[in-house]
Write a protein that holds these residues in place. Structure first.
Motif, PDB file in Angstrom:
ATOM      1  N   VAL A  71      44.061  37.690  32.503  1.00 61.56           N
ATOM      2  CA  VAL A  71      44.834  36.537  32.983  1.00 61.56           C
ATOM      3  C   VAL A  71      44.488  36.192  34.437  1.00 61.56           C
ATOM      4  O   VAL A  71      44.443  35.025  34.803  1.00 61.56           O
ATOM      5  N   PHE A  72      44.231  37.209  35.252  1.00 57.53           N
ATOM      6  CA  PHE A  72      44.031  36.979  36.685  1.00 57.53           C
ATOM      7  C   PHE A  72      42.604  37.264  37.151  1.00 57.53           C
ATOM      8  O   PHE A  72      42.380  37.495  38.337  1.00 57.53           O
ATOM      9  N   SER A  73      41.650  37.223  36.250  1.00 53.20           N
ATOM     10  CA  SER A  73      40.278  37.613  36.591  1.00 53.20           C
ATOM     11  C   SER A  73      39.720  36.863  37.799  1.00 53.20           C
ATOM     12  O   SER A  73      39.022  37.444  38.622  1.00 53.20           O
ATOM     13  N   LYS A  74      40.044  35.584  37.933  1.00 52.56           N
ATOM     14  CA  LYS A  74      39.527  34.807  39.062  1.00 52.56           C
ATOM     15  C   LYS A  74      40.270  35.116  40.364  1.00 52.56           C
ATOM     16  O   LYS A  74      39.800  34.790  41.441  1.00 52.56           O
ATOM     17  N   ARG A  75      41.431  35.722  40.277  1.00 52.92           N
ATOM     18  CA  ARG A  75      42.229  36.026  41.472  1.00 52.92           C
ATOM     19  C   ARG A  75      42.070  37.479  41.925  1.00 52.92           C
ATOM     20  O   ARG A  75      42.515  37.819  43.009  1.00 52.92           O
ATOM     21  N   ILE A  76      41.505  38.332  41.091  1.00 57.97           N
ATOM     22  CA  ILE A  76      41.289  39.726  41.487  1.00 57.97           C
ATOM     23  C   ILE A  76      40.083  39.771  42.412  1.00 57.97           C
ATOM     24  O   ILE A  76      39.012  39.283  42.079  1.00 57.97           O
ATOM     25  N   LYS A  77      40.281  40.356  43.564  1.00 60.19           N
ATOM     26  CA  LYS A  77      39.222  40.480  44.589  1.00 60.19           C
ATOM     27  C   LYS A  77      38.834  41.947  44.708  1.00 60.19           C
ATOM     28  O   LYS A  77      39.561  42.833  44.297  1.00 60.19           O
ATOM     29  N   ILE A  78      37.697  42.174  45.347  1.00 52.72           N
ATOM     30  CA  ILE A  78      37.247  43.533  45.626  1.00 52.72           C
ATOM     31  C   ILE A  78      37.293  43.730  47.131  1.00 52.72           C
ATOM     32  O   ILE A  78      36.830  42.869  47.893  1.00 52.72           O
ATOM     33  N   LEU A  79      37.886  44.854  47.536  1.00 52.45           N
ATOM     34  CA  LEU A  79      38.017  45.149  48.951  1.00 52.45           C
ATOM     35  C   LEU A  79      36.646  45.105  49.577  1.00 52.45           C
ATOM     36  O   LEU A  79      36.334  44.621  50.546  1.00 52.45           O
TER      37      LEU A  79
ATOM     38  N   ARG B  74      49.628  45.325  29.741  1.00 50.11           N
ATOM     39  CA  ARG B  74      48.558  46.310  29.968  1.00 50.11           C
ATOM     40  C   ARG B  74      47.642  45.834  31.088  1.00 50.11           C
ATOM     41  O   ARG B  74      47.492  44.631  31.321  1.00 50.11           O
ATOM     42  N   ASN B  75      46.981  46.772  31.744  1.00 54.23           N
ATOM     43  CA  ASN B  75      46.065  46.431  32.829  1.00 54.23           C
ATOM     44  C   ASN B  75      44.939  45.507  32.359  1.00 54.23           C
ATOM     45  O   ASN B  75      44.511  44.631  33.107  1.00 54.23           O
ATOM     46  N   GLU B  76      44.481  45.684  31.134  1.00 62.90           N
ATOM     47  CA  GLU B  76      43.418  44.819  30.616  1.00 62.90           C
ATOM     48  C   GLU B  76      43.884  43.363  30.568  1.00 62.90           C
ATOM     49  O   GLU B  76      43.102  42.447  30.813  1.00 62.90           O
ATOM     50  N   GLU B  77      45.151  43.154  30.244  1.00 65.11           N
ATOM     51  CA  GLU B  77      45.694  41.796  30.209  1.00 65.11           C
ATOM     52  C   GLU B  77      45.811  41.213  31.624  1.00 65.11           C
ATOM     53  O   GLU B  77      45.603  40.023  31.809  1.00 65.11           O
ATOM     54  N   ILE B  78      46.140  42.056  32.594  1.00 63.97           N
ATOM     55  CA  ILE B  78      46.162  41.584  33.995  1.00 63.97           C
ATOM     56  C   ILE B  78      44.773  41.078  34.353  1.00 63.97           C
ATOM     57  O   ILE B  78      44.617  39.990  34.909  1.00 63.97           O
ATOM     58  N   LYS B  79      43.754  41.865  34.010  1.00 64.88           N
ATOM     59  CA  LYS B  79      42.378  41.476  34.338  1.00 64.88           C
ATOM     60  C   LYS B  79      41.978  40.196  33.613  1.00 64.88           C
ATOM     61  O   LYS B  79      41.293  39.352  34.180  1.00 64.88           O
TER      62      LYS B  79
END
Length: 184
Positions: free
Chosen positions: A176-184, A169-174
């Protein structure tokens, strides 16, 4: 799981020089559609020969194509509310920013994630995390350095990585990868 895999090819070293954009739409963990647009860059008719050697796109190929400004609203609607994933995402995010800035468009809040980092978390001991190598590892054949094909392989590699990491699920992506998700 929903996301958009995206890939740009460029005409020059300038970050606003998109000459092709590919998008692969993933809905509910399945590839729904892959699309591409040839784009006439601001540098037209100039294309750097090094860039042509990579992707094979020439000024003749895009001479009757729309500009980024002409296709942005359609692309923006596809991306709206979705996580964007790209292979070497810093490059693609910079190209997107450069195109938006060049044409004076508002920069939307788009969360993006690099599929290299996702693959590194899923498979720890590979010698290379390049798109071509990852595709070969998973017996995925594609026309490398064409934006639609690269975007679709990015989506497939991301889905395989998420499956290996048991992310559904997308929530799990967020999470697990919260520190790697960037904002444009």
């Amino acid at each position: 799981m929903d996301f958009i895999a995206l890939d740009f090819e460029t005409a020059t070293h300038e970050k606003n020089s998109a000459c092709e954009l590919g998008i692969c739409i993933v809905e509910n963990g399945q590839i729904k559609e892959t699309r591409s647009w040839l784009i006439k860059p601001p540098s037209f008719p100039y294309f750097n020969h090094h860039n042509i050697a990579v992707h094979g796109i020439t000024s003749e190929d895009v001479q009757h194509s729309p500009t980024f400004a002409d296709v942005w609203y359609e692309i923006e609607n596809l991306m709206y509310g979705n996580l964007m994933i790209a292979h070497n995402a810093a490059f693609d995010a910079n190209v997107l920013r450069g195109c938006l800035e060049h044409y004076g468009f508002f920069k939307p809040n788009i969360n993006y994630l690099c599929s290299i980092g996702v693959a590194k978390k899923a498979w720890k001991d590979l010698k290379s995390y390049g798109l071509k190598n990852l595709a070969e590892q998973h017996q995925i054949k594609f026309n490398h350095h064409r934006a639609d094909a690269d975007a679709e392989v990015c989506a497939k590699i991301s889905l395989l990585s998420f499956e290996r990491l048991m992310i559904t699920r997308n929530e799990e992506i967020k999470d697990v990868f919260s520190k790697r998700i960037k904002i444009l």
